[in-house]
Design a protein around this motif. Structure first.
Motif, PDB file in Angstrom:
ATOM      1  N   GLY A 122      44.641  39.533  34.152  1.00 27.59           N
ATOM      2  CA  GLY A 122      44.667  40.824  34.833  1.00 27.59           C
ATOM      3  C   GLY A 122      43.326  41.263  35.377  1.00 27.59           C
ATOM      4  O   GLY A 122      43.198  42.386  35.855  1.00 27.59           O
ATOM      5  N   ARG A 123      42.331  40.396  35.313  1.00 30.40           N
ATOM      6  CA  ARG A 123      41.010  40.759  35.838  1.00 30.40           C
ATOM      7  C   ARG A 123      41.017  40.693  37.354  1.00 30.40           C
ATOM      8  O   ARG A 123      41.500  39.748  37.952  1.00 30.40           O
ATOM      9  CB  ARG A 123      39.943  39.846  35.282  1.00 30.40           C
ATOM     10  N   MET A 124      40.444  41.705  37.946  1.00 27.42           N
ATOM     11  CA  MET A 124      40.425  41.854  39.390  1.00 27.42           C
ATOM     12  C   MET A 124      39.118  41.303  39.963  1.00 27.42           C
ATOM     13  O   MET A 124      38.059  41.439  39.347  1.00 27.42           O
ATOM     14  CB  MET A 124      40.545  43.353  39.693  1.00 27.42           C
ATOM     15  N   GLU A 125      39.209  40.684  41.154  1.00 24.99           N
ATOM     16  CA  GLU A 125      38.011  40.200  41.849  1.00 24.99           C
ATOM     17  C   GLU A 125      38.182  40.435  43.346  1.00 24.99           C
ATOM     18  O   GLU A 125      39.149  39.967  43.944  1.00 24.99           O
ATOM     19  CB  GLU A 125      37.793  38.716  41.580  1.00 24.99           C
ATOM     20  N   PRO A 126      37.256  41.187  43.970  1.00 21.59           N
ATOM     21  CA  PRO A 126      37.357  41.411  45.413  1.00 21.59           C
ATOM     22  C   PRO A 126      37.094  40.115  46.178  1.00 21.59           C
ATOM     23  O   PRO A 126      36.251  39.316  45.799  1.00 21.59           O
ATOM     24  CB  PRO A 126      36.276  42.455  45.687  1.00 21.59           C
ATOM     25  N   VAL A 127      37.847  39.909  47.272  1.00 23.70           N
ATOM     26  CA  VAL A 127      37.747  38.696  48.079  1.00 23.70           C
ATOM     27  C   VAL A 127      37.215  39.004  49.479  1.00 23.70           C
ATOM     28  O   VAL A 127      36.457  38.233  50.051  1.00 23.70           O
ATOM     29  CB  VAL A 127      39.126  38.014  48.182  1.00 23.70           C
ATOM     30  N   ALA A 128      37.604  40.144  50.035  1.00 21.48           N
ATOM     31  CA  ALA A 128      37.185  40.527  51.383  1.00 21.48           C
ATOM     32  C   ALA A 128      37.232  42.039  51.501  1.00 21.48           C
ATOM     33  O   ALA A 128      37.925  42.719  50.736  1.00 21.48           O
ATOM     34  CB  ALA A 128      38.091  39.891  52.424  1.00 21.48           C
ATOM     35  N   LEU A 129      36.484  42.583  52.456  1.00 25.55           N
ATOM     36  CA  LEU A 129      36.514  44.016  52.696  1.00 25.55           C
ATOM     37  C   LEU A 129      36.520  44.285  54.188  1.00 25.55           C
ATOM     38  O   LEU A 129      36.100  43.458  54.987  1.00 25.55           O
ATOM     39  CB  LEU A 129      35.344  44.730  52.014  1.00 25.55           C
TER      40      LEU A 129
END
Length: 99
Positions: free
Chosen positions: A36-43
């Motif tokens: 369930g850990r979140m990681e940003p990929v693009a913005l």
């Protein structure tokens, strides 16, 4: 029309009036692992005149701040150089902000 930062020589800090956009909400694509850990990929950074899509090369650190906020220190490639950006995720509001 969106611009892809990997093809432009601009940086996030060269947009018109960058200080006016600090702490402004941004669109983020994130992934989640089995735990369930979140990681940003693009913005996507938007001004009134332009939209910029930025791919996140790597997350350098992830810290929980306060009880409702996660801060991600990220490395992005802009044109031919890399720079660090901070993304803040407000859990209860489900909002991403560029710091």
């Amino acid at each position: 029309m969106s611009k892809n930062f990997n093809m432009d020589a601009m940086t996030l800090h060269q947009v018109r009036n960058p200080k006016a956009h600090m702490y402004r909400s941004v669109c983020v694509i994130a992934t989640f692992n089995k735990l369930g850990r979140m990681e940003p990929v693009a913005l996507r950074f938007e001004t009134e005149e332009e939209k910029f899509d930025v791919r996140i090369d790597r997350v350098l650190s992830c810290q929980s701040e306060w009880t409702d906020t996660i801060v991600f220190q990220c490395l992005v490639t802009v044109g031919d150089r890399q720079q660090q950006v901070k993304l803040l995720y407000e859990i209860s509001e489900h909002i991403w902000r560029l710091l």
